[in-house]
Write an enzyme that holds these catalytic residues in place. Sequence first.
Site, PDB file in Angstrom:
ATOM      1  N   VAL A 242       0.835  -1.213   0.000  1.00  0.00           N
ATOM      2  CA  VAL A 242       0.000   0.000   0.000  1.00  0.00           C
ATOM      3  C   VAL A 242       0.867   1.260   0.000  1.00  0.00           C
ATOM      4  CG1 VAL A 242      -1.926   1.193   1.091  1.00  0.00           C
ATOM      5  CG2 VAL A 242      -1.780  -1.300   1.267  1.00  0.00           C
TER       6      VAL A 242
ATOM      7  N   GLY B 208      -0.743  -9.291  -3.561  1.00  0.00           N
ATOM      8  CA  GLY B 208      -0.737  -8.166  -2.603  1.00  0.00           C
ATOM      9  C   GLY B 208      -2.068  -7.977  -1.906  1.00  0.00           C
TER      10      GLY B 208
ATOM     11  N   LYS C 257     -13.102  -5.201  10.230  1.00  0.00           N
ATOM     12  CA  LYS C 257     -13.794  -4.199   9.399  1.00  0.00           C
ATOM     13  C   LYS C 257     -15.252  -4.060   9.824  1.00  0.00           C
ATOM     14  CE  LYS C 257     -10.798  -5.329   5.495  1.00  0.00           C
ATOM     15  NZ  LYS C 257     -10.614  -6.297   4.409  1.00  0.00           N
TER      16      LYS C 257
HETATM   17  P1  NAP Z   1       3.205  -4.858   3.589  1.00  0.00           P
HETATM   18  O1  NAP Z   1       3.265  -5.002   2.116  1.00  0.00           O
HETATM   19  O2  NAP Z   1       3.609  -6.002   4.437  1.00  0.00           O
HETATM   20  O3  NAP Z   1       4.111  -3.575   3.963  1.00  0.00           O
HETATM   21  C1  NAP Z   1       4.435  -3.243   5.269  1.00  0.00           C
HETATM   22  C2  NAP Z   1       5.503  -2.153   5.248  1.00  0.00           C
HETATM   23  O4  NAP Z   1       5.750  -1.713   6.573  1.00  0.00           O
HETATM   24  C3  NAP Z   1       6.841  -2.607   4.686  1.00  0.00           C
HETATM   25  O5  NAP Z   1       7.396  -1.558   3.937  1.00  0.00           O
HETATM   26  C4  NAP Z   1       7.713  -2.857   5.934  1.00  0.00           C
HETATM   27  O6  NAP Z   1       9.079  -2.546   5.735  1.00  0.00           O
HETATM   28  C5  NAP Z   1       7.132  -1.834   6.889  1.00  0.00           C
HETATM   29  N1  NAP Z   1       7.184  -2.255   8.283  1.00  0.00           N
HETATM   30  C6  NAP Z   1       6.497  -3.267   8.862  1.00  0.00           C
HETATM   31  N2  NAP Z   1       6.744  -3.310  10.195  1.00  0.00           N
HETATM   32  C7  NAP Z   1       7.619  -2.311  10.432  1.00  0.00           C
HETATM   33  C8  NAP Z   1       8.256  -1.833  11.598  1.00  0.00           C
HETATM   34  N3  NAP Z   1       8.036  -2.413  12.796  1.00  0.00           N
HETATM   35  N4  NAP Z   1       9.077  -0.774  11.503  1.00  0.00           N
HETATM   36  C9  NAP Z   1       9.310  -0.199  10.304  1.00  0.00           C
HETATM   37  N5  NAP Z   1       8.720  -0.589   9.150  1.00  0.00           N
HETATM   38  C10 NAP Z   1       7.886  -1.627   9.230  1.00  0.00           C
HETATM   39  O7  NAP Z   1       1.750  -4.434   4.072  1.00  0.00           O
HETATM   40  P2  NAP Z   1       0.579  -3.767   3.202  1.00  0.00           P
HETATM   41  O8  NAP Z   1      -0.142  -4.829   2.459  1.00  0.00           O
HETATM   42  O9  NAP Z   1       1.095  -2.579   2.478  1.00  0.00           O
HETATM   43  O10 NAP Z   1      -0.425  -3.315   4.372  1.00  0.00           O
HETATM   44  C11 NAP Z   1      -0.139  -2.224   5.188  1.00  0.00           C
HETATM   45  C12 NAP Z   1      -1.375  -1.883   6.043  1.00  0.00           C
HETATM   46  O11 NAP Z   1      -2.464  -1.585   5.183  1.00  0.00           O
HETATM   47  C13 NAP Z   1      -1.853  -3.016   6.956  1.00  0.00           C
HETATM   48  O12 NAP Z   1      -2.385  -2.440   8.134  1.00  0.00           O
HETATM   49  C14 NAP Z   1      -2.978  -3.652   6.172  1.00  0.00           C
HETATM   50  O13 NAP Z   1      -3.946  -4.262   6.987  1.00  0.00           O
HETATM   51  C15 NAP Z   1      -3.563  -2.437   5.490  1.00  0.00           C
HETATM   52  N6  NAP Z   1      -4.299  -2.716   4.251  1.00  0.00           N
HETATM   53  C16 NAP Z   1      -3.723  -3.471   3.272  1.00  0.00           C
HETATM   54  C17 NAP Z   1      -4.424  -3.712   2.105  1.00  0.00           C
HETATM   55  C18 NAP Z   1      -3.855  -4.535   0.989  1.00  0.00           C
HETATM   56  O14 NAP Z   1      -4.598  -4.798   0.020  1.00  0.00           O
HETATM   57  N7  NAP Z   1      -2.605  -4.956   1.038  1.00  0.00           N
HETATM   58  C19 NAP Z   1      -5.712  -3.182   1.949  1.00  0.00           C
HETATM   59  C20 NAP Z   1      -6.274  -2.410   2.977  1.00  0.00           C
HETATM   60  C21 NAP Z   1      -5.540  -2.173   4.123  1.00  0.00           C
HETATM   61  P3  NAP Z   1      10.000  -3.369   4.696  1.00  0.00           P
HETATM   62  O15 NAP Z   1       9.408  -3.073   3.347  1.00  0.00           O
HETATM   63  O16 NAP Z   1      11.356  -2.824   4.854  1.00  0.00           O
HETATM   64  O17 NAP Z   1       9.859  -4.814   5.076  1.00  0.00           O
HETATM   65  N1  HSE Z   2      -6.257  -8.565   3.367  1.00  0.00           N
HETATM   66  C1  HSE Z   2      -7.348  -7.685   3.143  1.00  0.00           C
HETATM   67  C2  HSE Z   2      -8.331  -8.344   2.193  1.00  0.00           C
HETATM   68  C3  HSE Z   2      -6.853  -6.398   2.571  1.00  0.00           C
HETATM   69  O1  HSE Z   2      -7.963  -9.341   1.548  1.00  0.00           O
HETATM   70  O2  HSE Z   2      -9.476  -7.891   2.104  1.00  0.00           O
HETATM   71  C4  HSE Z   2      -7.915  -5.336   2.472  1.00  0.00           C
HETATM   72  O3  HSE Z   2      -8.298  -4.883   3.718  1.00  0.00           O
END
Ligand code: NAP
Ligand code: HSE
Length: 441
Positions: free
Chosen positions: A17, A194, A212
């Site tokens: 994200v 992703g 949610k």
């Molecule tokens: P992700 O791809 O795992 O990315 C997490 C990022 O945070 C990475 O850049 C990681 O660093 C960094 N990070 C994690 N823990 C850390 C720490 N303790 N200190 C410093 N940096 C840290 O996760 P994502 O899918 O983008 O999701 C992020 C958030 O958005 C979550 O809360 C998730 O629930 C929410 N979300 C995600 C989606 C989706 O479709 N993916 C949709 C809605 C909401 P590195 O890159 O260096 O490892």
């Molecule tokens: N892991 C979540 C999903 C991301 O699959 O719906 C969006 O919140």
Amino acid sequence: MSNCNKLGIGLAGFGTVGSGVWNTIEKNGELISDRTANGVSLRITKILVRDPAKTRATTSAVPTEILTTDWRELVNDPSVDIVVELIGGTTDAFEIIAAALLAKKPVVTGNKALLAERGIELFAISRKMETPIFFEAAIAGGIPIVKIVQDSFVGNRIHSFTGIINGTSNYILEQMTLRGIDYTTALGEAQALGYAEADPALDVNGWDAAHKAILLATLAYGFPIDPKNIHVSGIEQVRPTDIKFAKSLGYVIKLLAIVREHESGSVELRIQPSFISQKHILASVHGVFNAVSVNADAAGESLFYGRGAGQGPTASSVVADLVEAARDLAHATRHRGFLPYRETGNLVPIAETTTAYYVRFDVTDRPGTIAEIATVLAKHAIGISGTHSPVNPDNPDAEFLDMVFLLHSCPFGKLTAALTEIESLNCVNSTPVVFRIENLG
Ligand code: NAP
Ligand code: HSE
């Protein structure tokens, strides 16, 4: 604030994200500026990561000097006006958001787990500091459901939400159905795309959808909900045999979130795999798509549909919140963003919620098995609408393992009591698997 129209963003998290937010601002920054009355210009000035050496899939180069591994450096940087939390989890993310609010820096987050588990603490700080938390990305990815409930439907009493609000589990169920692939392969694909959480257990055990749904309920009914008090079951127990059987009866299996206000004012909130009619509009929600049907007293029934997870859709919601936060700062309004407005409210006990059911028993096939199960159900006054066991046409005498019962509507508590008794029968080998059969009208 560094400049009335130029807003510095501290981006905590640069994964799926976070890098989507970078790309969206790079691509559409000028458009955003043109579209906002005061020409808001968003600039990412600091980025928090775990590993600065990691290669990032961004559409433009990221200056290495803006990367940090120290969240305090990000929050305290004078160039940072707004903090975006996209690291996930409920520990460091909590510290970052709390520190940002205490520094009177508005927060944008997509972290539903954190808000559902520890929102009470964070919203209290938000209230005290008169500094908002925006969280559009936390529910249903690219669908602007928070704004719909909070702003567009502010004049409505909301009767219910019925939704598919986890893209990963919807993707997995559909791939199992269409391609006949197994659950683990489908989950691996969702992760590669992703869609999944860092801990994908949350997607498949129903808790991501539950987080949610808790937020939706709090938006609609105003009181914080303790996750310990709700009933959640996920898709781990769905087998190809269930999918096939559902199909043969005119149903599809979806992980459904139900949030419904009863006449008493108590709120029913549950997440579970459910059989829904193939003809219902939610049956046509495919892949990573989400849909939320909102039933409200003035607006009536509305359906909101879109991509529920993934880089672009989620970044779209984060950027919308950033512009909202920027507008707030620019106009020096005192406080916006959501706050619970009632301290307490009641949840309907799960035992009192009523639907029809699909129950799969792992049985020892011997004369009397069906009768033994049916006898217990009859004793509890639970009606049977159908039974089924897979028969091998090439060997009708082959022993079956699964025995399925379709049951008429009854309170869940009554079903649970009957199933406890059935589980102790010698012919039943393990805990029965229960899915709801929802009559969505
Ligand atoms: P992700 O791809 O795992 O990315 C997490 C990022 O945070 C990475 O850049 C990681 O660093 C960094 N990070 C994690 N823990 C850390 C720490 N303790 N200190 C410093 N940096 C840290 O996760 P994502 O899918 O983008 O999701 C992020 C958030 O958005 C979550 O809360 C998730 O629930 C929410 N979300 C995600 C989606 C989706 O479709 N993916 C949709 C809605 C909401 P590195 O890159 O260096 O490892
Ligand atoms: N892991 C979540 C999903 C991301 O699959 O719906 C969006 O919140």
